[in-house]
Design a protein around this motif. Structure first.
Motif: not given
Length: 154
Positions: A66-79
């Motif tokens: 996300r090029k450092g944009n912490s306001n973007k969402t992310m997906t969590l891995s199974d781990e």
């Protein structure tokens, strides 16, 4: 003597972890905030440091994507989800000891790109790496030196 978290702190951590398990795509900033809560709890959660690394790695990868944009969402891995589940199920009974006591025995090890060494009660041991091993990262070599040291004194 033991250290444990307050009931309020325990509930905040549990609720935050449960929220992530139910939320498919938290923001990177939200994940970073929870990682901060988890690491701040380590003095009262003995095995806490073993159960947050995948979450932190997921955050780091997401920041790069996300090029450092912490306001973007992310997906969590199974781990990472597994780690969050550990916190949910373990936080209420978590504690840490004030002292693990004095060590009965001390073993020292060291590794370099050429080989490894160890000393236990004044008895030295060590060896050289083969060409494949010597190309490994120094952290890998240090851990391998510990393993070989333990095996040599068993």
């Amino acid at each position: 003597m033991i250290i444990s978290l307050t009931g309020e702190k325990t509930q905040k951590i549990k609720e935050a972890c449960q929220k992530f398990l139910q939320s498919p795509q938290p923001t990177i900033r939200e994940v970073a905030r929870v990682i901060g809560m988890l690491t701040a709890s380590f003095p009262g959660v003995m095995f806490g440091p073993l159960h947050y690394r995948h979450l932190d790695m997921d955050k780091t990868v997401a920041l790069k994507i996300r090029k450092g944009n912490s306001n973007k969402t992310m997906t969590l891995s199974d781990e990472a989800k597994h780690e969050l589940s550990w916190w949910v199920s373990s936080i209420e009974s978590a504690y840490n000891v004030v002292s693990h006591g004095q060590a009965d025995t001390t073993m020292t090890t060291d590794a370099s790109k050429t080989g490894w060494g160890c000393s236990l009660a004044g008895t030295p041991t060590g060896g050289s790496w083969d060409s494949g091993e010597s190309e490994k990262h120094i952290n890998w070599l240090e851990v391998k030196a510990i393993l070989l040291s333990l095996k040599s004194f068993m």
